[in-house]
Design a protein around this motif. Structure first.
Motif, PDB file in Angstrom:
ATOM      1  N   SER A  69      -4.472  -3.482   4.491  1.00  0.00           N
ATOM      2  CA  SER A  69      -5.650  -3.320   3.622  1.00  0.00           C
ATOM      3  C   SER A  69      -6.407  -4.632   3.641  1.00  0.00           C
ATOM      4  O   SER A  69      -5.838  -5.686   3.373  1.00  0.00           O
ATOM      5  CB  SER A  69      -5.215  -3.027   2.196  1.00  0.00           C
ATOM      6  OG  SER A  69      -4.056  -2.244   2.182  1.00  0.00           O
ATOM      7  N   THR A 111       0.833  -1.205   0.000  1.00  0.00           N
ATOM      8  CA  THR A 111       0.000   0.000   0.000  1.00  0.00           C
ATOM      9  C   THR A 111       0.869   1.257   0.000  1.00  0.00           C
ATOM     10  O   THR A 111       0.596   2.219  -0.727  1.00  0.00           O
ATOM     11  CB  THR A 111      -0.941  -0.019   1.219  1.00  0.00           C
ATOM     12  OG1 THR A 111      -1.631  -1.260   1.213  1.00  0.00           O
ATOM     13  CG2 THR A 111      -1.917   1.107   1.173  1.00  0.00           C
ATOM     14  N   ASP A 147      -3.005  -2.838  -5.920  1.00  0.00           N
ATOM     15  CA  ASP A 147      -2.508  -3.086  -4.558  1.00  0.00           C
ATOM     16  C   ASP A 147      -3.464  -4.101  -3.963  1.00  0.00           C
ATOM     17  O   ASP A 147      -4.541  -3.758  -3.471  1.00  0.00           O
ATOM     18  CB  ASP A 147      -2.520  -1.767  -3.766  1.00  0.00           C
ATOM     19  CG  ASP A 147      -2.320  -2.007  -2.282  1.00  0.00           C
ATOM     20  OD1 ASP A 147      -1.747  -3.041  -1.915  1.00  0.00           O
ATOM     21  OD2 ASP A 147      -2.750  -1.140  -1.499  1.00  0.00           O
TER      22      ASP A 147
END
Ligand SMILES: Nc1ncnc2c1ncn2[C@@H]1O[C@H](COP(=O)(O)OP(=O)(O)O)[C@@H](O)[C@H]1O
Ligand SMILES: [Mg+2]
Length: 1050
Positions: A160, A111, A383
């Motif tokens: 994430s 990220t 990502d």
């Protein structure tokens, strides 16, 4: 120079392709050494390997951005900016859509890397109000998505929990126009459960920590995460993470993106509903039928939720605690047990949140999307969650790893394809290289007929009792002989005993390692079903946002068709993603996690080695080196090495390729090491390149010495020339200066001569043309003007006419002083004349007499000053009035000048007798006062002279001519009280009669003998006599006695 150093630094080579020898160990060592030196980025050709430093490094400054902007990828230190720059330029200048694939484990820095790429591109693309707004919106999507989609995990505090692919779209100039975000599989199970030490999604903590009291009240929330069941009631704050500040940043970001306040409120309301759902407690009860049922234990939370979403609490309660079952045409309401109830509740919470997250992504997309119709180029940044191997791996890991498997496939295929294509393109002979193609694993999972996902779907759709056991059995049958599939059963078949593989599990040999999946929950998660009662309840709410999240709840749209399974959906979206990525030029960033403890600058070799293996870095290097380790366009190659050849240095006039050939043949490199492509030179082994580099380095130092030599020579020469030039300049100036001085002097002399000559000439000319007296005339004129002015001034300013006044204005100019004095005198005289002219004859005569007296006596006789005040009356006797003096009057007739009484001093005894004295124009008469008869009559011509003293007495001696009748008696001695007047008149009369002045003697000398001093003096008068005169009579003027006394004394 930097790149060369990196290239030559065998211990920490910047590009792993140049590793020699290439072993896992050397690769690991190189990464470790570079990491030690804080060089976290390393290349494998154009792939960037990034090792997470877990601490901020000073390599992301604006100066760095400038350094990498338009850089030469291989000429600068490896950096993520270099790959971003390369991708951006390729997009802008070569019109190739790009994608940046960031892979790696959770916490490896994906990220962060994606943010660095985005911020770099934002920094280098052009600026402008509109562009900046777009850039800002794109960048600000991060904090919002991170708040809702990131959570703290054991691996990463800001992990994430969703996959993200963002297409940034640019116009032909390379200016960003907008973008599209796609999200993949949010880890929604986290909503209801998370492992100890982890957290739920950031937004809940942010909201509770950063929301104002008013906001929390509005959302019916209480401050502090300990109040909420889903937040695990444990200490929630994270060191180094300020939830409140992040909440404000998130709100600001939403404002930038364009969320309206109402939208933000609605979003937070739905978030609050999820949080509050976790606090809805159920209790068990028994129905009349004896079946277990559940009910809401404490209705307050439920009521608040319903207030928030504007829903009838009964509806929600029913939806949570019971289920409508449709059997044929009948609908039956069955009660749920407590555990079923909780399941329902959690399912609702997860669904609301994941749909809310989808809505959020869509909402951001509406803000950042590009208006249709514009020509655009795309840069995609992926990502996505990394490969995960846990102790217990479930459906999520299976899906995630499948996705990573697909990405690895892209990576292998595209690098290889690219490499292959390049050789073909360049016309180089190419022998295919062995590499592991993970296509077989992908096929194992995704094959639409007999892949694991397809089997799972089949199992889910199968009517009847469905459970995971049948699913595993099916897999075991299907993949009994599959190289990458393993389970207890297949092992048994092969007589392998592996205790790490329990029942109800299967193992897949992924490219990155073997992962054992527990099938428990696979079916349920794949189905991802929400009871229709719940979706209908949500749709019934009058909260617009919430309602819009559950469109299937609309009773009008009831469909019996089952929705697509999660696996199916994911497979499709991955397929779309792959298609998308294949269409673009890939750029790889492979992130490596150096330790499991998030420790700064700690490098755990075993951990990294495992990643090196599963990321296929060795393969990557091998593939890259299979053909030629190094390739470069002819032009930059020749530019870099041309100094090594005598023919190519310093300038090569032919083509770059010819130059390269000539150069390399001159260097006598083994021909099998080299291949000449159409546009590029290929060098097989790194050793050759190192050799080239080394020679270059040596040659450069030679050249540097040469340059130094030349430069020193040049500097000395220029210095000498400069000095010589300066010397010449100085002497030139000096000579010039001396000459100038001489010239100036000559010029001055010439000028002087000229001036004289010209003056003379001009004067001559002047004399011819102008009158010589002009200046005099001018001067005269001015002089006259001044005089005129002076006189006019005088006229206006004349002093008074009084004779006594002698004032006169001073001369205004010095040259007028004499004239002024003269004028003053004239004026005075004129004034006097005027005065005189107006006098009567009598007064005039009087004044004449006075004047005469003054001439006679002034400063000579003391008595004179006393006489000044006394007017000359002439007649003191009153002859006319007094009849007694009638006779005398007759004697005098009209000729009387003066009449007074005097004392006559007797010559014999000095006695005095009074007498009347009459002076006429002809005679002097002495008369007896009693008889009023003249006694002595003297003709004026008989008077020889008169003597008086200097003093203030009235004594006078009248000297008579001896020839006259009276004279023979001797002189007369008289004492008059008007002596001055008497003598003055006598003088005047005598003057008038005889035109002879009276002989007046003023003296203090007295003669003794009569004869001796006959003419002058008071003759014949003894001292004693005088004394007597004074003493006896005491008549005459004042001071008489004293005067005589003094006379007597002398
Ligand atoms: N380039 C970097 N420099 C400094 N720290 C980094 C860098 N990349 C990652 N980190 C640290 O590692 C943590 C995890 O990174 P992150 O990008 O969230 O991992 P991933 O997305 O791969 O799970 C970050 O929060 C940050 O602290
Ligand atoms: Mg991440």
């Amino acid at each position: 120079m930097e790149a060369a150093t990196t290239l030559l630094d065998a211990e920490a080579v910047g590009d792993l392709v140049l590793l020699d020898p290439l072993t896992e160990e050397s690769l690991l060592r190189t990464l470790q050494e570079r990491f030690r030196r804080s060089d976290i980025y390393t290349y494998i050709g154009d792939v960037v390997i990034s090792v997470n430093p877990y601490r901020p490094l000073p390599i992301y400054t604006p100066e760095k951005v400038q350094e990498y902007n338009n850089c030469n990828f291989f000429a600068v230190k490896p950096h993520i900016y270099a790959i971003a720059d390369d991708a951006y330029r390729s997009l802008r200048d070569r019109d190739r859509d790009q994608c940046i694939l960031i892979t790696g484990e959770s916490g490896a820095g994906k990220t962060e890397a994606s943010k660095l790429v985005m911020s770099y591109v934002a920094a280098v693309c052009s600026k402008g109000e509109e562009v900046d707004k777009v850039k800002e919106q794109l960048l600000q999507s991060n904090p919002v998505l991170e708040a809702f989609g990131n959570a703290k995990t054991i691996r990463n505090d800001n992990s994430s929990r969703f996959g993200k692919y963002m297409d940034v779209e640019f116009d032909f100039k390379g200016e960003p126009l907008g973008g599209v975000i796609s999200n993949y599989l949010l880890e929604k199970s986290r909503i209801v459960r998370h492992t100890k030490g982890e957290r739920n999604f950031h937004i809940f903590y942010q909201l509770l920590a950063g929301g104002s009291a008013q906001l929390l009240q509005q959302l019916k929330l209480r401050q502090g995460s300990q109040h909420y069941g889903y937040l695990n009631r444990e200490k929630s704050s994270l060191p180094g993470m300020d939830d409140a500040a992040n909440f404000r940043a998130m709100q600001d970001a939403m404002a930038v993106i364009g969320f309206s306040p109402a939208e933000v409120t609605a979003l937070l309301e739905v978030t609050a509903v999820v949080l509050k759902l976790g606090n809805v407690e159920l209790s068990s009860c028994y129905q009349a039928s004896g079946m277990e049922a559940c009910s809401i234990a404490e209705p307050r939370e439920l009521h608040e939720i319903c207030e928030l979403i504007k829903l009838d609490p009964g509806t929600l309660e029913q939806a949570l605690c019971s289920r409508t079952v449709k059997a044929r045409d009948e609908t039956v309401l069955t009660a749920l047990s407590v555990s079923q109830g909780y399941y329902c509740r959690d399912a609702l919470a997860k669904n609301i949140y994941s749909r809310l997250f989808d809505w959020l992504v869509n909402r951001i997309n509406t803000s950042i999307q590009v208006k249709p119709g514009k020509q655009r180029k795309v840069m995609g940044v992926l990502d996505i969650y990394g490969f995960e191997i846990f102790q217990d791996n479930g459906f999520e890991q299976f899906i995630i790893n499948y996705c990573n498997e697909k990405l690895q496939q892209i990576f292998i295929l595209m690098t290889l394809k690219e490499e292959q294509e390049e050789y073909v393109r360049e016309g180089i002979k190419w022998t295919p290289v062995e590499f592991f193609d993970n296509g077989i694993i992908c096929d194992l999972i995704e094959n639409s007929k007999c892949g694991i996902l397809a089997m799972l779907d089949e199992e889910c759709l199968r009517p009847g009792v469905v459970n995971e056991d049948t699913f595993v059995t099916k897999l075991n049958q299907l993949f009994a002989t599959h190289k990458h599939y393993e389970s207890k059963e297949t092992q048994n078949a092969k007589h392998v005993t592996d205790l790490s593989l329990p029942q109800r599990c299967f193992r897949i040999h992924h490219y990155a390692g073997k992962v054992t999946y527990n099938v428990t929950g696979f079916i349920e998660k794949n189905n991802d079903l929400l009871f229709r009662d719940l979706s209908q309840a949500m749709w019934a709410a009058r909260h617009t946002l919430l309602r819009s999240l559950f469109p299937e709840g609309d009773p009008q749209k009831v469909s019996l068709k089952l929705p697509p399974t999660a696996g199916f959906q994911f497979k499709n979206s991955v397929a779309t993603l792959m298609k998308n990525l294949y269409s673009k030029n890939p750029n790889y960033i492979r992130c490596i996690k150096p330790n499991d403890t998030k420790t700064a600058m700690l490098f755990t070799p075993e951990l990294v080695l495992a990643q090196i293996r599963y990321l296929g870095l060795m393969e990557n290097v091998r593939v890259r080196r299979a053909g030629y380790a190094f390739r470069q366009l002819y032009s930059p190659f020749l530019q870099r090495y041309k100094m090594l050849g005598t023919k190519t240095w310093p300038r090569w006039s032919g083509s770059d390729r010819e130059g390269t050939e000539v150069l390399l043949s001159e260097l006598k490199l083994p021909p099998e090491e080299l291949a000449y492509g159409y546009t590029k030179i290929f060098i097989r082994s790194p050793r050759t390149l190192f050799d080239l580099e080394k020679r270059r380095q040596e040659r450069i130092s030679e050249l540097a010495t040469l340059i130094q030599k030349m430069f020193r020579g040049w500097r000395c020469r220029t210095q000498y020339q400069l000095m010589r030039k300066s010397q010449i300049i100085i002497s030139a100036w000096f000579r010039g200066h001396a000459q100038k001085n001489k010239y100036k002097q000559m010029k001055r002399s010439a000028l002087l001569l000229q001036a004289y000559a010209r003056g003379w000439k001009v004067r001559r000319m002047y004399r011819r043309y102008f009158r010589s007296g002009a200046s005099t005339r001018l001067a005269n004129f001015i002089y006259r003007r001044l005089v005129q002015k002076f006189l006019m001034g005088l006229q206006k300013n004349l002093p008074p006419m009084s004779v006594q006044d002698r004032t006169w204005p001073p001369a205004p100019y010095k040259f007028l002083a004499g004239a002024n004095q003269e004028l003053k005198n004239i004026f005075y005289h004129w004034k006097c004349k005027k005065y005189r002219d107006q006098l009567t004859p009598q007064r005039k005569a009087l004044l004449q007499a006075k004047l005469c007296a003054s001439e006679l006596f002034k400063d000579k006789k003391t008595l004179y000053s006393k006489s000044l005040q006394q007017p000359f009356q002439g007649e003191y006797l009153g002859l006319t009035q007094n009849p007694k003096y009638q006779k005398l009057h007759a004697v005098a007739k009209d000729k009387l000048v003066m009449a007074e009484s005097v004392m006559k001093v007797n010559r014999a005894n000095g006695k005095t007798v009074p007498r009347l004295l009459l002076l006429t124009t002809e005679h002097l008469v002495l008369a007896d006062p009693k008889a009023a008869q003249p006694k002595t009559v003297l003709s004026l011509s008989d008077i020889r002279g008169v003597s008086v003293t200097r003093f203030s007495d009235g004594l006078l001696a009248l000297h008579l001519k001896e020839t006259s009748t009276a004279g023979n008696k001797g002189d007369l001695l008289l004492v008059s009280s008007h002596l001055i007047e008497l003598i003055t008149r006598l003088h005047q009369t005598l003057m008038a009669a005889t035109s002879q002045a009276l002989a007046l003697h003023i003296t203090d000398q007295y003669g003794r003998g009569r004869g001796g001093q006959r003419g002058h003096g008071l003759c014949g008068w003894g001292l004693g006599g005088w004394g007597r005169v004074g003493g006896v009579h005491g008549v005459g003027c004042m001071g008489w006695g004293s005067g005589w006394g003094r006379i007597g004394g002398s």
